[in-house]
Design an enzyme around this catalytic site. Structure first.
Site, mmCIF file in Angstrom:
data_model
loop_
_atom_site.group_PDB
_atom_site.id
_atom_site.type_symbol
_atom_site.label_atom_id
_atom_site.label_comp_id
_atom_site.label_asym_id
_atom_site.label_seq_id
_atom_site.Cartn_x
_atom_site.Cartn_y
_atom_site.Cartn_z
ATOM 1 N N CYS A 59 0.807 -1.367 0.056
ATOM 2 C CA CYS A 59 0.215 0.015 0.209
ATOM 3 C C CYS A 59 0.789 1.448 -0.045
ATOM 4 O O CYS A 59 1.836 1.373 0.853
ATOM 5 C CB CYS A 59 -0.887 -0.023 1.272
ATOM 6 S SG CYS A 59 -1.896 1.436 1.435
ATOM 7 N N CYS A 63 0.924 4.801 6.989
ATOM 8 C CA CYS A 63 0.232 4.518 8.147
ATOM 9 C C CYS A 63 1.263 3.873 8.850
ATOM 10 O O CYS A 63 1.660 2.743 8.887
ATOM 11 C CB CYS A 63 -0.854 3.839 8.284
ATOM 12 S SG CYS A 63 -2.101 4.570 7.112
ATOM 13 N N CYS A 66 0.652 0.151 10.292
ATOM 14 C CA CYS A 66 0.167 -0.869 9.318
ATOM 15 C C CYS A 66 1.493 -1.606 8.911
ATOM 16 O O CYS A 66 2.185 -1.238 8.047
ATOM 17 C CB CYS A 66 -0.624 -0.107 8.352
ATOM 18 S SG CYS A 66 -1.318 -1.509 7.256
ATOM 19 N N CYS A 104 -16.552 -9.003 6.452
ATOM 20 C CA CYS A 104 -15.819 -7.830 6.324
ATOM 21 C C CYS A 104 -14.665 -8.113 5.252
ATOM 22 O O CYS A 104 -13.822 -8.746 5.616
ATOM 23 C CB CYS A 104 -15.350 -7.191 7.434
ATOM 24 S SG CYS A 104 -16.609 -6.910 8.506
ATOM 25 N N CYS A 136 -19.319 -5.765 4.486
ATOM 26 C CA CYS A 136 -18.723 -4.821 4.768
ATOM 27 C C CYS A 136 -17.422 -4.570 4.084
ATOM 28 O O CYS A 136 -16.704 -5.591 3.891
ATOM 29 C CB CYS A 136 -18.380 -4.467 6.107
ATOM 30 S SG CYS A 136 -17.493 -3.117 6.639
ATOM 31 N N CYS A 196 -18.954 2.671 9.299
ATOM 32 C CA CYS A 196 -18.399 1.727 10.316
ATOM 33 C C CYS A 196 -17.081 2.565 10.426
ATOM 34 O O CYS A 196 -16.211 2.808 9.681
ATOM 35 C CB CYS A 196 -17.876 0.405 9.856
ATOM 36 S SG CYS A 196 -16.894 -0.547 10.687
ATOM 37 N N ARG A 268 -17.163 -2.428 18.270
ATOM 38 C CA ARG A 268 -16.599 -3.517 17.984
ATOM 39 C C ARG A 268 -15.391 -3.591 18.679
ATOM 40 O O ARG A 268 -14.260 -2.688 18.575
ATOM 41 C CB ARG A 268 -16.268 -3.817 16.344
ATOM 42 C CG ARG A 268 -15.760 -4.877 16.062
ATOM 43 C CD ARG A 268 -15.972 -5.303 14.746
ATOM 44 N NE ARG A 268 -17.167 -5.230 14.377
ATOM 45 C CZ ARG A 268 -17.888 -4.487 13.391
ATOM 46 N NH1 ARG A 268 -16.946 -3.351 12.924
ATOM 47 N NH2 ARG A 268 -18.999 -4.287 13.125
#
Ligand code: SAM
Ligand code: DTB
Ligand code: SF4
Length: 327
Positions: A59, A63, A66, A104, A136, A196, A268
């Protein structure tokens, strides 16, 4: 809804008010959160959301938490291109048979692609809905047009997290702004999708930063339908690899504060559950969590195992006193 004034749905929380709530004596905080939880939810209804990485690694975002960021070259992770629809739907069926309510699908993209891969994701959404599960996806940033296409396919919710409070955000991510995230959330809401949206604790942020994130979330009208609270999974090779583990009771406080400021949301208990004892997880449920990620794996890291989850749900179930008397 005739909620007492204390339980009213509000969108004007101040950060000071949320910090004060968060820092209440623990038992008072849990009691308040649990009262609100019981007022708005069947506390025995704990949603099981299965999670699958449909495109892994590589990616372009940076971040810091991550493992899927291409910026963190030391992370040991195999990149995998977008999976085939049939493979994803086979996994969804397995998750359904194991008792999952929601499926998800996460993709390590900066933003949802504008080519055939997007059409494939739309097919996956349609297929998951045909299996009778909620669907999701989290694909990074989306345009209003893409959000509408996902909604037309029957998508239940779009996950896009704020991750942390606005003041700490720049310490964690530099390749996209808080405003970018808010734009995507606007597209999600504009398409009539459930939102979400939550974040991560344990990245070095202060309680004020956590409260800052909750203030932004509670400012949405309506509130996000689900709010994932992740605890950092510190992955070797990421800039946050050496972060200290969060005290489970700090997670309980965060969940309780989330429940109080967003009474109707599904809160969650997300990443980081594998570090919690069964009892700590139950305390999170008492404090207002009513959804978990279910299954052995999150996106790239381990989740609580199947045996631990069986033990958790067995502990929550009514006791079979007849069987006990016989043993
Ligand atoms: N690329 C998309 C995006 O960022 O919107 C979707 C996938 S991304 C992995 C979804 C969320 O997972 C992030 O926003 C973050 O809150 C959470 N996450 C990622 N890595 C994590 C980690 N190591 N520990 C806890 N949560 C994490
Ligand atoms: C969310 O808030 N947590 C999930 C989901 N949304 C996509 C992701 C957790 C990822 C944890 C690290 C990993 O397994 O890569
Ligand atoms: Fe990419 Fe999402 Fe990971 Fe950020 S959190 S690096 S956008 S996959």
């Amino acid at each position: 809804m005739n909620a007492p004034a204390d339980f009213a749905i509000r969108h004007d929380w101040t950060v000071d008010e949320i910090v004060a709530l968060h820092d209440l004596p623990l038992l008072d905080l849990i009691a308040q959160a649990n009262a609100i939880h019981r007022r708005y939810h069947d506390v025995n209804n704990v949603q099981k959301a299965a999670l699958m990485s449909i495109k892994t690694g590589g990616c372009p975002e940076d971040c810091s938490y991550c493992p899927q960021s291409a910026h963190h070259r030391e992370v040991k992770l195999d990149r995998v291109d977008l999976l085939e629809t049939k493979e994803v739907l086979a996994a969804a069926k397995v998750a359904k048979d194991a008792g999952a309510d929601r499926f998800c699908m996460g993709a390590a993209w900066r933003s949802a692609p504008k080519d055939k891969r997007f059409d494939d994701v739309v097919d996956m959404v349609r297929g998951v809905r045909e299996l009778g599960m909620e669907a999701c996806v989290t694909l990074g940033m989306v345009t209003p047009d893409q959000a509408h296409k996902l909604a037309e396919a029957g998508l239940t919710a779009y996950n896009h997290n704020l991750d942390t409070g606005p003041e700490f955000y720049g310490d964690i991510i530099s390749t996209r702004t808080y405003q970018d995230r808010l734009e995507t959330l606007k597209a999600v809401r504009g398409a009539g999708l459930e939102m979400c949206c939550g974040g991560i604790i344990g990245m070095g942020e202060s309680v004020r930063d956590r409260a800052g994130m909750l203030q932004v979330l509670a400012g949405f009208d309506p509130h996000p339908e689900s709010v994932p609270i992740n605890t950092l999974v510190a992955v070797e090779g990421t800039p946050l690899a050496e972060r200290e583990k969060v005290d489970p009771l700090d997670l309980v406080r965060m969940i309780a504060a989330t429940r109080i400021v967003m009474p109707k949301a599904r809160v969650r208990l997300s990443a980081g559950r594998s570090f919690l004892s069964r009892e700590a997880q139950i305390l999170c449920l008492v404090a207002g969590a009513n959804s978990i990620f279910y299954g052995e794996k999150l996106l790239t890291t381990a989740n609580a195992g199947e045996n631990e989850d069986d033990a958790l749900f067995a502990a929550l179930a009514p006791r079979d006193t007849g069987a006990l008397a016989a043993s």
